[in-house]
Design a protein around this motif. Structure first.
Motif, mmCIF file in Angstrom:
data_model
loop_
_atom_site.group_PDB
_atom_site.id
_atom_site.type_symbol
_atom_site.label_atom_id
_atom_site.label_comp_id
_atom_site.label_asym_id
_atom_site.label_seq_id
_atom_site.Cartn_x
_atom_site.Cartn_y
_atom_site.Cartn_z
ATOM 1 N N ALA A 26 -15.524 1.879 -3.565
ATOM 2 C CA ALA A 26 -15.711 1.244 -2.422
ATOM 3 C C ALA A 26 -14.801 0.214 -2.168
ATOM 4 N N ASP A 27 -14.284 -0.545 -3.418
ATOM 5 C CA ASP A 27 -13.484 -1.569 -3.086
ATOM 6 C C ASP A 27 -11.923 -1.027 -2.690
ATOM 7 N N GLU A 28 -11.894 0.130 -2.611
ATOM 8 C CA GLU A 28 -10.437 0.722 -2.231
ATOM 9 C C GLU A 28 -10.502 1.148 -0.523
ATOM 10 N N ARG A 29 -11.410 0.816 -0.238
ATOM 11 C CA ARG A 29 -11.892 1.238 1.284
ATOM 12 C C ARG A 29 -10.556 0.894 2.228
ATOM 13 N N GLU A 30 -10.396 -0.520 2.273
ATOM 14 C CA GLU A 30 -9.443 -1.092 3.048
ATOM 15 C C GLU A 30 -7.955 -0.540 2.720
ATOM 16 N N ARG A 31 -7.715 -0.377 1.481
ATOM 17 C CA ARG A 31 -6.199 0.206 1.445
ATOM 18 C C ARG A 31 -6.228 1.739 1.698
ATOM 19 N N LEU A 32 -7.382 2.329 1.549
ATOM 20 C CA LEU A 32 -7.401 3.789 2.001
ATOM 21 C C LEU A 32 -7.113 3.935 3.418
ATOM 22 N N LYS A 33 -7.606 2.926 4.031
ATOM 23 C CA LYS A 33 -7.348 2.791 5.506
ATOM 24 C C LYS A 33 -6.046 2.863 5.840
ATOM 25 N N ILE A 34 -5.523 1.801 5.273
ATOM 26 C CA ILE A 34 -3.859 1.539 5.332
ATOM 27 C C ILE A 34 -2.922 2.864 5.291
ATOM 28 N N VAL A 35 -3.574 3.323 4.097
ATOM 29 C CA VAL A 35 -2.424 4.804 3.615
ATOM 30 C C VAL A 35 -2.803 5.566 4.664
ATOM 31 N N ALA A 36 -4.054 5.885 5.166
ATOM 32 C CA ALA A 36 -4.399 6.920 6.039
ATOM 33 C C ALA A 36 -3.319 6.839 7.239
ATOM 34 N N ASP A 37 -3.051 5.498 7.619
ATOM 35 C CA ASP A 37 -2.431 5.348 8.943
ATOM 36 C C ASP A 37 -1.028 5.494 8.633
ATOM 37 N N TYR A 38 -0.713 5.059 7.338
ATOM 38 C CA TYR A 38 0.957 5.440 6.852
ATOM 39 C C TYR A 38 1.193 6.726 7.222
ATOM 40 N N TYR A 39 0.238 7.662 6.553
ATOM 41 C CA TYR A 39 0.728 9.099 6.474
ATOM 42 C C TYR A 39 0.529 9.534 8.080
ATOM 43 N N ARG A 40 -0.293 9.014 8.887
ATOM 44 C CA ARG A 40 -0.387 9.473 10.381
ATOM 45 C C ARG A 40 0.975 8.972 10.866
ATOM 46 N N VAL A 41 1.410 7.806 10.752
ATOM 47 C CA VAL A 41 2.666 7.457 11.222
ATOM 48 C C VAL A 41 3.874 8.151 10.648
ATOM 49 N N ARG A 42 4.039 8.626 9.559
ATOM 50 C CA ARG A 42 5.030 9.480 9.250
ATOM 51 C C ARG A 42 4.846 10.855 9.518
ATOM 52 N N ALA A 43 3.717 11.164 10.089
ATOM 53 C CA ALA A 43 3.597 12.716 10.490
ATOM 54 C C ALA A 43 4.213 12.582 12.029
ATOM 55 N N ASP A 44 3.873 11.518 12.779
ATOM 56 C CA ASP A 44 4.587 11.075 14.086
ATOM 57 C C ASP A 44 5.944 11.102 13.941
ATOM 58 N N LYS A 45 6.447 10.260 13.089
ATOM 59 C CA LYS A 45 8.176 10.290 12.852
ATOM 60 C C LYS A 45 8.782 11.682 12.559
ATOM 61 N N VAL B 97 0.898 -1.121 -0.023
ATOM 62 C CA VAL B 97 -0.040 0.056 -0.097
ATOM 63 C C VAL B 97 0.965 1.262 0.052
ATOM 64 N N GLN B 98 1.858 1.451 0.755
ATOM 65 C CA GLN B 98 2.759 2.239 0.955
ATOM 66 C C GLN B 98 3.484 2.588 -0.467
ATOM 67 N N GLU B 99 3.679 1.851 -1.467
ATOM 68 C CA GLU B 99 4.230 1.884 -2.689
ATOM 69 C C GLU B 99 3.199 2.421 -3.752
ATOM 70 N N GLU B 100 1.893 2.297 -3.444
ATOM 71 C CA GLU B 100 0.804 2.687 -4.156
ATOM 72 C C GLU B 100 0.119 4.108 -3.377
ATOM 73 N N ARG B 101 0.903 4.835 -2.546
ATOM 74 C CA ARG B 101 0.163 5.491 -1.774
ATOM 75 C C ARG B 101 -0.110 6.932 -2.471
ATOM 76 N N ARG B 102 0.716 7.245 -3.545
ATOM 77 C CA ARG B 102 0.270 8.415 -4.494
ATOM 78 C C ARG B 102 -0.934 8.232 -5.359
ATOM 79 N N GLU B 103 -1.118 6.811 -5.756
ATOM 80 C CA GLU B 103 -2.295 6.500 -6.628
ATOM 81 C C GLU B 103 -3.372 6.594 -5.607
ATOM 82 N N LEU B 104 -3.361 6.237 -4.454
ATOM 83 C CA LEU B 104 -4.539 6.118 -3.441
ATOM 84 C C LEU B 104 -4.794 7.644 -3.076
ATOM 85 N N LEU B 105 -3.937 8.217 -2.928
ATOM 86 C CA LEU B 105 -4.195 9.909 -2.524
ATOM 87 C C LEU B 105 -4.991 10.496 -3.780
#
Length: 673
Positions: free
Chosen positions: A258-277, A97-105
């Motif tokens: 709607a099929d992208e929902r789960e991957r969107l959740k993961i990428v949201a957490d990715y950016y949240r973790v990156r912000a903390d970092k 999911v991280q590798e596809e984060r720009r497409e998911l954005l």
């Protein structure tokens, strides 16, 4: 019954390993970042505010897109969704999911844009419908609804107050614009409060005509149209149909995403973790080639982290003990039973340095008192079974929720025991059912006694348990004094109070007052009565003389001691507080019995039985809910006010490690292996 030992760790590493080290520490979640090194000419802190805000903005935009998806295609959730916890994913899933984060954005932005267009289409429909509504009174007009003129004549539509007729308009013009002779008035339609009309007059008379009519309430339409009202309405209806078609298309497009929902959740957490970092990264002192990081870490993990980092990276790791006056963050560690009551202690306040963790001792009293307050075996079975099933069925629930459910599970077991001791099973339901439906009263025997029959006995035992609880708190205070080498404090603040309180209790037991309350007479031998008086006198005298021992002024010292002795009234009020054990225990049984009695008053037929069952279910559900809350609140109060007040202050700072604070999913935990 322990506070986890903390140490300080300092890490100095090469900048090229910064990303890997930070990500590893974040995944382990065992280090609370602290200030290791101040800025100077060589070591500076990066300005990461912009990057951090960018990641937070990205996470927020994905969160917003997920909220939009939930509006259009609500995610199917069970009624126990709050207990299911976060979804567990593998590191590989997270990496993909991280590798596809720009497409998911881009997907998240597309969802947002579609939702905005969806709202705009609805707004356009509302505007068109309002326009159609305003056109309806003009539909009989067969020319465009706007002011028009030729070289000699002028046409203009407008409205007049309700009840206006063509004759009245001519009358107004004759009175206020007598020079206007060539005026033609046409009434298009009329409503109760408004008349819609059109006028034709000579160009040179138009100004005077309109001015005359305005004095009587004339107004031109708010909008002008190039088509006739009927034709304009037809065009707007087609536009509404087009908007509705576009709305359907947008809804289908959003549903397809709607099929992208789960991957969107993961990428949201990715950016949240990156912000903390990046927030942490901005706190680290860095030179051109190295950086420092450090803070507090549990002693059990310090050496493992140090070994892991030094084996894999070119770095120096220093683990050191805390300074004597240093106040570290606090982590509680208790046995599997008592750990479930840590939330109770945390809600009061974590122990500061030098205090003990009271969780283990408190936990046994907590469960004991809770069960005594609820005191119905059937209620206890319900609470224990429901909490046990939920804990087993939802292993991924949050740690706090799991501890709370386990706490109530053990409280349910305690309630079962007390219910058996007191003979309470949905109040007196066995008696009622057996007498009403079988003609023979069957009363299950109480293993100890029935509180409703012997309330004073329950009161005495409640006060006895309260004295034990309070004395335990005072004993812990004595232990702390001995541990810290404060022998004089131990004698003056603990031993003397034990002597005074024990003496007063021994004097009370054989008294007429106690005999009238307890309905029993206790007789002590003479030597014990003498000992009781001696203990009370010595304890009181010692408190008066020694409580103000830090003051050199004898008069002030005795005054302070006398004031401290007055605290005996506080002990009395503390002991009387345990009468709530009697009050809540009786309340559960009395309300349950009233509910049962209400059901027994119904006739012995099918309708009566059905109503009895309904009253039984609803009544006992409400009784359980109310008394469960009451037992929880008052058990907490006995710990916070009476028990902790004898030895515990709290005020410690909770441990906040640098970790992956996700919202939707968790990556399988990493280890130091």
């Amino acid at each position: 019954m322990a506070v986890v030992k903390m140490q300080k760790i300092s890490i100095c590493a090469l900048k090229k390993n910064r990303k890997a080290i930070l990500e590893k520490l974040q995944s382990l979640g065992v280090l609370e970042i602290g200030r290791v090194l101040d800025e100077d000419a060589d070591f500076r802190r990066m300005d990461t505010v912009g990057k951090k805000q960018g990641f937070e903005k990205a996470a927020a935009s994905v969160d917003q897109s997920l909220e939009i998806l939930d509006r259009y295609i609500p995610e199917e959730r069970s009624m126990f969704a709050a207990l299911e916890g976060k979804k567990l994913i593998t590191p590989e899933e997270g990496q993909n999911v991280q590798e596809e984060r720009r497409e998911l954005l881009k997907t998240a932005k597309l969802i947002y844009d579609l939702d905005r267009e969806h709202a705009e289409q609805f707004a356009a429909i509302t505007k068109l419908m309002n326009s159609i509504e305003s056109l309806t009174p003009w539909l009989a007009l067969d020319v465009p609804l706007k002011a028009m003129k030729t070289e000699r004549a002028v046409f203009f539509p407008g409205t007049m107050p309700g009840g206006t007729t063509a004759e009245k308009v001519y009358g107004i013009l004759a009175e206020k614009a007598p020079e206007a002779e060539s005026v033609d008035v046409h009434i298009i339609s009329q409503e109760q409060s408004t008349v819609y009309l059109a006028l034709i007059c000579l160009s040179e008379e138009a100004g005077a005509v309109e001015e005359a009519l305005r004095s009587e309430g004339f107004a031109r339409p708010s909008q002008a149209w190039d088509e006739t009202p009927a034709r304009q309405k037809e065009q707007m209806e087609k536009q509404i149909q087009a908007c509705q078609g576009r709305i359907s298309e947008i809804e289908e497009q959003i549903k397809a995403l709607a099929d992208e929902r789960e991957r969107l959740k993961i990428v949201a957490d990715y950016y949240r973790v990156r912000a903390d970092k990046y927030e942490v990264l901005g706190e680290l002192p860095q030179s051109d080639r190295t950086f420092f990081i450090g803070g507090y870490i549990p002693a059990s993990a310090a050496r493992k982290v140090a070994d892991y980092l030094t084996e894999r990276y070119d770095c120096m790791v220093d683990v050191e003990e805390l300074e004597e006056d240093e106040e570290p963050p606090v982590i509680l560690k208790n046995n599997p039973f008592s750990a479930n009551m840590e939330g109770v202690v945390e809600s009061y306040g974590l122990p500061v340095k030098g205090e003990i963790d009271p969780t283990t001792i408190m936990s046994f009293f907590y469960v004991f008192f809770f069960g005594m307050m609820l005191s119905d075996a059937a209620y206890g079975v319900i609470v224990a079974v429901v909490c046990g099933i939920l804990v087993l069925k939802f292993p991924r629930m949050s740690p706090g929720m799991k501890k709370s459910l386990k706490l109530f599970f053990y409280c349910g077991l305690s309630t079962i025991v007390w219910g058996i001791l007191f003979g309470g099973y949905f109040g007196n339901i066995v008696d009622i059912v057996s007498a009403k439906f079988f003609g023979t009263t069957i009363t299950p025997p109480a293993l100890w006694f029935v509180p409703l029959n012997e309330p004073m006995k329950l009161l005495l035992y409640s006060l006895l348990f309260g004295v034990i609880h309070l004395f335990t708190g005072l004993a812990i205070k004595g232990y702390l004094c001995i541990r810290d080498g404060k022998i004089m404090d131990f004698f003056c603040d603990v031993v003397l109070w034990f002597m005074l309180l024990a003496g007063l209790i021994l004097l009370l037991l054989p008294s007429d007052l106690f005999a009238s309350i307890a309905q029993m007479e206790i007789v002590f031998p003479g030597w014990l009565n003498t000992l009781a008086k001696a203990l009370a006198i010595i304890g009181a005298a010692g408190i008066v003389l020694m409580s103000g021992r830090s003051n050199r002024n004898p008069a002030l010292r005795i005054a302070l001691g006398a004031y401290d002795l007055y605290n005996i009234t506080g002990w009395l009020s503390d002991v009387l507080s345990y009468s709530r054990l009697l009050a809540l225990g009786l309340a559960t049984g009395v309300i349950a019995s009233v509910i049962n009695q209400m059901g027994s008053m119904l006739p012995n037929n099918v309708i009566g039985i059905l109503c009895f069952i309904l009253i039984f279910i609803v009544g006992h559900a409400m009784n359980l809910a109310i008394n469960l809350l009451g037992a929880y609140v008052h058990t907490n109060r006995l710990q916070f006010v009476e028990f902790f007040g004898k030895f515990y202050e709290g005020g410690g700072r909770p441990f906040h490690p640098f970790r992956e604070n996700t919202k939707y999913a968790e990556i399988k935990e990493e280890t130091l292996s």
